[in-house]
Design a protein around this motif. Structure first.
Motif, PDB file in Angstrom:
ATOM      1  N   SER A  25       0.811  -1.221   0.000  1.00 50.98           N
ATOM      2  CA  SER A  25       0.000   0.000   0.000  1.00 50.98           C
ATOM      3  C   SER A  25       0.843   1.270   0.000  1.00 50.98           C
ATOM      4  O   SER A  25       0.442   2.276  -0.576  1.00 50.98           O
ATOM      5  CB  SER A  25      -0.945   0.000   1.190  1.00 50.98           C
ATOM      6  OG  SER A  25      -0.220  -0.127   2.386  1.00 50.98           O
ATOM      7  N   SER A  26       1.978   1.237   0.648  1.00 48.81           N
ATOM      8  CA  SER A  26       2.847   2.428   0.630  1.00 48.81           C
ATOM      9  C   SER A  26       4.275   1.976   0.324  1.00 48.81           C
ATOM     10  O   SER A  26       5.070   1.746   1.232  1.00 48.81           O
ATOM     11  CB  SER A  26       2.781   3.181   1.956  1.00 48.81           C
ATOM     12  OG  SER A  26       3.081   2.318   3.027  1.00 48.81           O
ATOM     13  N   PRO A  27       4.577   1.813  -0.955  1.00 53.44           N
ATOM     14  CA  PRO A  27       5.892   1.295  -1.356  1.00 53.44           C
ATOM     15  C   PRO A  27       7.037   2.206  -0.925  1.00 53.44           C
ATOM     16  O   PRO A  27       6.897   3.420  -0.884  1.00 53.44           O
ATOM     17  CB  PRO A  27       5.802   1.201  -2.876  1.00 53.44           C
ATOM     18  CG  PRO A  27       4.649   2.030  -3.270  1.00 53.44           C
ATOM     19  CD  PRO A  27       3.742   2.151  -2.090  1.00 53.44           C
ATOM     20  N   LYS A  28       8.146   1.570  -0.603  1.00 58.50           N
ATOM     21  CA  LYS A  28       9.342   2.292  -0.173  1.00 58.50           C
ATOM     22  C   LYS A  28      10.354   2.465  -1.300  1.00 58.50           C
ATOM     23  O   LYS A  28      11.351   3.138  -1.128  1.00 58.50           O
ATOM     24  CB  LYS A  28      10.021   1.547   0.982  1.00 58.50           C
ATOM     25  CG  LYS A  28       9.108   1.180   2.123  1.00 58.50           C
ATOM     26  CD  LYS A  28       8.686   2.393   2.907  1.00 58.50           C
ATOM     27  CE  LYS A  28       7.890   2.001   4.133  1.00 58.50           C
ATOM     28  NZ  LYS A  28       6.469   2.244   4.035  1.00 58.50           N
ATOM     29  N   SER A  71      11.615   3.509  -5.237  1.00 53.63           N
ATOM     30  CA  SER A  71      11.353   4.585  -6.201  1.00 53.63           C
ATOM     31  C   SER A  71      10.837   4.006  -7.518  1.00 53.63           C
ATOM     32  O   SER A  71      10.885   2.795  -7.743  1.00 53.63           O
ATOM     33  CB  SER A  71      12.644   5.360  -6.454  1.00 53.63           C
ATOM     34  OG  SER A  71      13.571   4.548  -7.150  1.00 53.63           O
ATOM     35  N   GLU A  72      10.399   4.897  -8.381  1.00 55.55           N
ATOM     36  CA  GLU A  72       9.912   4.490  -9.697  1.00 55.55           C
ATOM     37  C   GLU A  72      11.018   3.816 -10.507  1.00 55.55           C
ATOM     38  O   GLU A  72      10.797   2.814 -11.177  1.00 55.55           O
ATOM     39  CB  GLU A  72       9.356   5.687 -10.471  1.00 55.55           C
ATOM     40  CG  GLU A  72       8.077   6.260  -9.911  1.00 55.55           C
ATOM     41  CD  GLU A  72       8.280   7.241  -8.758  1.00 55.55           C
ATOM     42  OE1 GLU A  72       9.443   7.543  -8.390  1.00 55.55           O
ATOM     43  OE2 GLU A  72       7.260   7.702  -8.205  1.00 55.55           O
ATOM     44  N   THR A 114       3.947   4.059 -11.878  1.00 49.28           N
ATOM     45  CA  THR A 114       2.998   4.640 -10.928  1.00 49.28           C
ATOM     46  C   THR A 114       3.264   4.088  -9.529  1.00 49.28           C
ATOM     47  O   THR A 114       4.088   3.177  -9.352  1.00 49.28           O
ATOM     48  CB  THR A 114       1.555   4.286 -11.320  1.00 49.28           C
ATOM     49  OG1 THR A 114       1.381   2.864 -11.189  1.00 49.28           O
ATOM     50  CG2 THR A 114       1.240   4.726 -12.742  1.00 49.28           C
ATOM     51  N   LYS A 115       2.527   4.607  -8.565  1.00 47.92           N
ATOM     52  CA  LYS A 115       2.627   4.101  -7.202  1.00 47.92           C
ATOM     53  C   LYS A 115       2.223   2.627  -7.146  1.00 47.92           C
ATOM     54  O   LYS A 115       2.821   1.837  -6.423  1.00 47.92           O
ATOM     55  CB  LYS A 115       1.747   4.935  -6.268  1.00 47.92           C
ATOM     56  CG  LYS A 115       1.825   4.518  -4.828  1.00 47.92           C
ATOM     57  CD  LYS A 115       0.945   5.387  -3.950  1.00 47.92           C
ATOM     58  CE  LYS A 115       0.971   4.873  -2.512  1.00 47.92           C
ATOM     59  NZ  LYS A 115       0.081   5.613  -1.648  1.00 47.92           N
ATOM     60  N   ASP A 140       2.577   0.461  -9.592  1.00 49.57           N
ATOM     61  CA  ASP A 140       3.701  -0.286 -10.166  1.00 49.57           C
ATOM     62  C   ASP A 140       4.784  -0.509  -9.114  1.00 49.57           C
ATOM     63  O   ASP A 140       5.334  -1.608  -8.996  1.00 49.57           O
ATOM     64  CB  ASP A 140       4.312   0.474 -11.353  1.00 49.57           C
ATOM     65  CG  ASP A 140       3.352   0.617 -12.517  1.00 49.57           C
ATOM     66  OD1 ASP A 140       2.493  -0.258 -12.695  1.00 49.57           O
ATOM     67  OD2 ASP A 140       3.478   1.623 -13.245  1.00 49.57           O
ATOM     68  N   CYS A 141       5.070   0.554  -8.366  1.00 49.47           N
ATOM     69  CA  CYS A 141       6.077   0.449  -7.296  1.00 49.47           C
ATOM     70  C   CYS A 141       5.630  -0.548  -6.243  1.00 49.47           C
ATOM     71  O   CYS A 141       6.436  -1.336  -5.739  1.00 49.47           O
ATOM     72  CB  CYS A 141       6.324   1.819  -6.663  1.00 49.47           C
ATOM     73  SG  CYS A 141       7.101   2.998  -7.773  1.00 49.47           S
ATOM     74  N   GLY A 142       4.337  -0.547  -5.927  1.00 53.37           N
ATOM     75  CA  GLY A 142       3.799  -1.496  -4.958  1.00 53.37           C
ATOM     76  C   GLY A 142       3.921  -2.934  -5.425  1.00 53.37           C
ATOM     77  O   GLY A 142       4.272  -3.825  -4.644  1.00 53.37           O
ATOM     78  N   GLU A 195       7.647  -3.936  -5.373  1.00 55.38           N
ATOM     79  CA  GLU A 195       8.075  -4.183  -3.998  1.00 55.38           C
ATOM     80  C   GLU A 195       7.505  -5.497  -3.484  1.00 55.38           C
ATOM     81  O   GLU A 195       8.210  -6.273  -2.832  1.00 55.38           O
ATOM     82  CB  GLU A 195       7.633  -3.026  -3.103  1.00 55.38           C
ATOM     83  CG  GLU A 195       8.199  -3.091  -1.708  1.00 55.38           C
ATOM     84  CD  GLU A 195       7.933  -1.815  -0.947  1.00 55.38           C
ATOM     85  OE1 GLU A 195       8.695  -0.849  -1.156  1.00 55.38           O
ATOM     86  OE2 GLU A 195       6.972  -1.793  -0.158  1.00 55.38           O
TER      87      GLU A 195
END
Length: 132
Positions: free
Chosen positions: A8-11, A13-14, A36-37, A39-41, A44
């Motif tokens: 839910s809150s990836p650490k 970067s893109e 996007t966020k 994608d990062c999620g 991760e």
């Protein structure tokens, strides 16, 4: 991994997300700006899954090595397994060990290939449509 959900809150970067996804699936033609966020999620979540699976495989490897020395009964097998698993645990035990793991990460090929198979279609759809 078939029901993998993005964190839910990836650490990461893109650019890191893109690097992880392209390491797993090959070049995609996407850039850092396309990530996007979500994608990062996903990236991760895949990375966490890879590390967890590799950690588990390390335990199984320790068990097999211990079982190969089984002529002295189960007690010796258990002790040998714990010694082997302990070597695995040391990699994740404290900050110094974490830093060592960060310099030399261990991802087993079996875990890598499973993650690749499990996410191949979803990643292909994401590259083509922009959505997971």
């Amino acid at each position: 991994m078939a029901t993998l959900k993005p964190t839910s809150s990836p650490k990461i970067s893109e650019s890191d997300a893109l690097e992880i996804l392209e390491w797993l699936h090959g070049s995609s033609g996407l850039s850092d700006k396309d990530m996007t966020k979500v994608d990062c999620g996903y990236a991760e979540a895949i990375l966490i899954e890879l590390l967890d699976a590799s950690f588990a495989i390390g335990f199984i490897e320790a068990l097999f090595k211990a079982a190969m020395k089984a002529p002295s009964g189960p007690k010796k097998v258990i002790v040998a397994f714990l010694k082997g698993a302990g070597k695995n645990l040391v990699k994740y035990k404290d900050k110094g060990d974490l830093e060592k793991m960060m310099k030399e990460p261990v991802i087993y090929k079996a875990a890598f290939e499973q993650a690749k198979r499990s996410t191949k279609s979803a990643w292909a759809i994401r590259v083509q449509t922009g959505e997971w």
